[in-house]
Design an enzyme around this catalytic site. Structure first.
Site, PDB file in Angstrom:
ATOM      1  N   LYS A   1     -10.837   1.952 -15.094  1.00 18.20           N
ATOM      2  CA  LYS A   1     -11.155   2.812 -13.959  1.00 18.20           C
ATOM      3  C   LYS A   1      -9.865   3.322 -13.318  1.00 18.20           C
ATOM      4  CE  LYS A   1     -11.290  -1.330 -11.122  1.00 18.20           C
ATOM      5  NZ  LYS A   1     -12.116  -2.396 -10.584  1.00 18.20           N
TER       6      LYS A   1
ATOM      7  N   ARG B   1     -20.342  -5.735  -1.408  1.00 20.93           N
ATOM      8  CA  ARG B   1     -20.016  -4.360  -1.770  1.00 20.93           C
ATOM      9  C   ARG B   1     -21.280  -3.798  -2.396  1.00 20.93           C
ATOM     10  NH1 ARG B   1     -14.634  -3.418  -5.421  1.00 20.93           N
ATOM     11  NH2 ARG B   1     -16.092  -3.842  -7.125  1.00 20.93           N
TER      12      ARG B   1
ATOM     13  N   TYR C   1      15.418  12.949   7.350  1.00 18.92           N
ATOM     14  CA  TYR C   1      14.550  13.335   8.463  1.00 18.92           C
ATOM     15  C   TYR C   1      14.646  12.356   9.623  1.00 18.92           C
ATOM     16  CZ  TYR C   1      12.173  16.778   5.535  1.00 18.92           C
ATOM     17  OH  TYR C   1      11.881  17.850   4.753  1.00 18.92           O
TER      18      TYR C   1
ATOM     19  N   MET D   1       9.162  13.752   0.830  1.00 21.48           N
ATOM     20  CA  MET D   1       8.030  14.047  -0.054  1.00 21.48           C
ATOM     21  C   MET D   1       8.441  14.006  -1.530  1.00 21.48           C
ATOM     22  SD  MET D   1       5.547  17.383  -0.141  1.00 21.48           S
ATOM     23  CE  MET D   1       5.052  17.260   1.566  1.00 21.48           C
TER      24      MET D   1
END
Ligand SMILES: *Cc1c(COP(=O)(O)O)cnc(C)c1O
Length: 799
Positions: A474, A565, A693, A742
């Protein structure tokens, strides 16, 4: 049934034949003895007709009393008037006996390698160290199994002066047969540190069995800290030769201290280099001889590598060695991934079988290659003089006199999006340049996935349980990329795949995965599409159960026993039982399962046992209501290690495949994933100057800063900034300075004067555990892995 001639008589007749077990690897039909072995999917007996038509005349076939289909083939023996059939109820055993007899014709040092990790790399490196001085026979790739070992040994030829054979066992009791074939005169044992000696009885038994390979050998190379092996060897009257490496510069072999120029390698590979150098020394090489080739030992470039291509399909680069065995193995790998049916081979010069060539027979490449290539390729591009004839004999093939000519033409070749491109050449031709030109490379941040290590880890879990294996792929196989990981696991013998959502399952089907696929999160409106893709939903609501039965789907019932769940809760059990009794569900329900909430944590073991008891009780009632006993499963990775008594029919293996997250097995597992980037710039800053930053980074001293091409968009969490995490650069660790941006990150390299532009920086990998990054970012490895961004290129390596 006529009885078989004795082994010496058979050996007289077939001693110079090729022994063939895989019909696709046929080279010289007249001199081939085919062994029809029972395979996982098909029985070798089925290939008899096909091989006969290609000219093979000698067959060892199975006299199965059961299996009408196979027997049917045999009854058609009249159809093969010129064939000789050797009938036996154990063709594999006959293969092994012939190889064992062959081995006994040679009186040279034969070194056997076994252990828990790195067998293949140690073998390759040892062969590389010996080759300038001795004629070496070494097993191809990782031919170390019940079938691979006899085929390796069969390659022994009179010109060889030393042999190196690898032996691996997947089940208890196999080693004795391998030892009998190899008959080692000396050995080498690889082991991951002393942590392994922890001493579960079954671990010790396995260890003892591995060491039994060396019975009768004179000496065996082992790491000095592996005291268990040393003890076991002494008991067998075999002399241990211990090695201890220090900082990649010193090697202590017993009492002797050697100064040697080991290359810069991650720690676990350095251990392998110590082992190889020690064996070379024990086999009689001098210090200077070893030193001459040590710096050439490399880790990755001798392995097959799969990357995403510019054309939209995978590019498989295997341009290290190009003998027939290597070519056949690479073709198998590529073909399994070419579900579009489009397979392109870019083929460089074929080498004689490295050092272990039966050099007496040299034939034109087209003769041996045509049967190997012909039906499988949709495009063939050949390179180099010796391939010109081959190119002429295959319609549509294109020929290039040298790699540069192909490189110049690449842009004009209309590769289609689904096409798998396999590049196979010898290292001198440097065909990796072709692979580079064809691959996507916008970004220099890579997630490397070592499929050989993945397979190893899978086998560690599988060998510890009799349950069948559901592998969890998954979330893009925990970030690693679902189709390639699933293909590798299917080849390793996984029984089932599991994904979270139907789209993930469809994606696997599009990539040609054939195993059953269980889907954890699916709802009724997905069912039609799931049926056409043969996906099996997990069910946790009655209305979905009814719909699934109407749609004709196979399903898995999830019970919630404490995870809170998904799943039928205890209060819903009664209604479920009523439904099961009322309808014909026997064929709908493939399995019943639950998920443990805290299998990794001893503090919660009482809770875990309670979950197991709740499950067992509910299962009994479900089975009774159904009138059938569907398969059961409840263990995830840590569950398999910590509650092996509850493996039932299936287990669900996830994070442990990657060698992480399972403390109980950590010592036996290998690292699979490494996340790395490159240095884009290096500059100097004065004390007090700010970085990045918000000016959150400040130089405490005059020093140097390196900029890395990775940011939070790639999956380096912003929490790793401001000194909380360090990357590994050549020479040592460098802390992140200031905030992670980023697309970029700055690190302080004042303490690492050697760092320069283009150096590789590891975020995690073999030498830099992922837990460090996870802890810095206040999370768990699962979240780090699945957070690695889509623009990070996934690169797969395999042996
Ligand atoms: C993810 C998952 C697993 C695998 O868990 P690991 O801890 O990664 O081994 C097993 N079962 C279910 C239902 C899961 O969702």
């Amino acid at each position: 049934m006529p009885s078989l001639p004795s082994i010496p008589i058979l050996y007289d007749r077939y001693g110079d034949f090729d022994l063939l077990v895989d019909s696709r690897r046929l080279r010289d039909p007249e001199k081939t003895l085919f062994f029809a072995l029972p395979g996982q999917r098909t029985h070798g007996n089925k290939f008899v007709g096909q091989l006969y038509r290609k000219g093979v005349r000698h067959f060892v076939v199975h006299t199965l009393r059961r299996g009408p289909q196979v027997q049917g083939e045999l009854d058609k023996r009249g159809k093969y008037p010129e064939a000789t059939f050797l009938l036996t109820d154990d063709p594999l055993r006959l293969l092994q006996q012939l190889a064992a007899h062959h081995r006994r014709q040679f009186d040279i040092p034969v070194l056997a390698i076994t252990g828990s990790n790195g067998k293949t790399i140690v073998k390759d490196w040892l062969a590389q160290l010996l080759q300038p001085y001795l004629k070496v026979c070494a097993s191809p790739r990782s031919y170390n199994s019940r079938i691979g070992v006899p085929l390796s040994v069969w390659q022994l030829r009179p010109e060889h002066e030393v042999a190196i054979f690898e032996a691996g066992i997947s089940e208890a009791g196999e080693m004795a047969a391998l030892a009998e074939i190899i008959l080692p005169t000396c050995g080498l044992f690889t082991m991951l540190g002393s942590a392994h000696a922890a001493g579960f009885t079954d671990e010790l038994a396995k260890h003892r069995e591995k060491i039994s390979l060396f019975r009768g050998a004179k000496w065996v190379v082992v790491p000095a800290d592996d005291t268990t092996s040393v003890g076991l060897l002494r008991k067998l009257d075999v002399e241990p030769i211990t090695h201890l490496g220090i900082k990649g510069r010193w090697l202590e072999v017993e009492e002797v201290s050697l100064e040697l120029p080991f290359p810069e390698l991650p720690a676990i590979y350095l251990e392998n280099a110590y082992a190889a150098a020690t064996a070379a020394y024990a086999l009689g090489l001098g210090k200077e001889q070893i030193a001459a080739s040590l710096p050439d030992l490399h880790v990755l470039d001798n392995r097959l590598e799969q990357r995403a291509g510019l054309h939209g399909g995978p590019v498989i680069n295997d341009s290290y060695s190009n003998d027939l065995t290597a070519l056949a193995a690479a073709l198998d790998f590529a073909e399994a991934r070419a579900n579009s049916g489009k397979l392109c081979l870019i083929l460089g010069t074929i080498q004689p079988r490295s050092s272990n060539s039966p050099s007496t027979r040299v034939s034109a490449p087209e003769d041996t290659l045509l049967p190997l290539l012909h039906p499988r390729l949709t495009r063939l591009l050949t390179i180099g003089e010796t391939n010109a004839g081959l190119s002429r004999s295959i319609a549509g093939a294109r020929h290039f006199s040298h790699p540069e000519a192909l490189l110049a033409e690449l842009g004009n070749i209309p590769f289609s999006p689904g096409e798998v491109i396999l590049i196979k050449g010898a290292s001198e031709e440097r065909l990796h340049r072709v692979a580079d030109a064809l691959s996507r490379q916008q970004h220099r941040t890579l997630l490397r996935i070592d499929l050989a290590a993945l397979r190893h880890n899978f086998n560690v879990y599988r060998s510890g349980t009799s349950a069948k294996m559901i592998v969890m792929v998954k979330a893009s196989a925990y970030g690693g990329g679902a189709p390639p990981v699933a293909h590798a696991l299917a080849e390793a013998g996984a029984d089932y795949l599991a994904v979270a959502y139907p789209d993930e399952g469809s994606h696997l089907r599009q990539h040609g995965l054939q195993l059953p696929i269980m889907v954890l999160n699916a709802a009724g409106h997905d069912f039609d599409r799931m049926l056409s893709n043969r996906l099996e939903p997990v069910i946790h609501r009655l209305e979905d159960l009814r719909r699934a039965r109407e749609a004709g789907l196979k399903v898995h019932l999830e019970l919630d026993t404490g995870m809170a769940r998904l799943g039928f809760r205890p209060a819903e059990l009664k209604a479920l039982l009523t439904e099961l009794r009322s309808g014909d569900y026997e064929r709908t329900i493939a399995s019943v399962f639950t998920h443990l909430a805290a299998s990794e944590d001893g503090a919660h073991d009482d809770f875990t046992r309670q979950q197991i008891n709740t499950f067992d009780a509910a299962y009994e009632r479900i089975a009774e209501a159904l009138g059938a006993f569907p398969s059961r499963h409840l263990l995830n990775s840590n569950g398999i290690s910590r509650f092996p008594g509850h493996a039932y029919e299936y287990v669900r293996l996830g994070i442990g495949l990657y060698g992480i997250g399972d403390a109980a097995k950590a010592a036996a597992l290998r690292p699979v994933l490494s996340f790395s980037t490159r240095v884009t710039a290096v500059f100097e800053l004065k004390a007090g100057q700010s970085i990045g930053y918000g000016r959150r980074g400040k130089m405490a001293h005059d020093g140097r800063v390196a900029v890395l091409s990775v940011g939070y968009a790639d999956g380096l969490p912003r929490l790793a900034g401001e000194g909380r995490f360090s990357v590994r650069l050549p020479g040592g660790l460098a802390p992140v300075i200031g905030s992670v941006c980023m697309d970029m990150t700055m690190v302080d390299v004042s303490q690492l004067p050697g760092v320069k532009v283009d150096d590789e920086a590891m975020l995690f990998g073999a030498d830099h555990p992922i837990e460090e990054l996870a802890e810095a970012a206040m999370t768990i490895p699962y979240e780090i892995l699945t957070g690695i961004g889509p623009r990070v290129q996934r690169v797969y390596t395999a042996e």
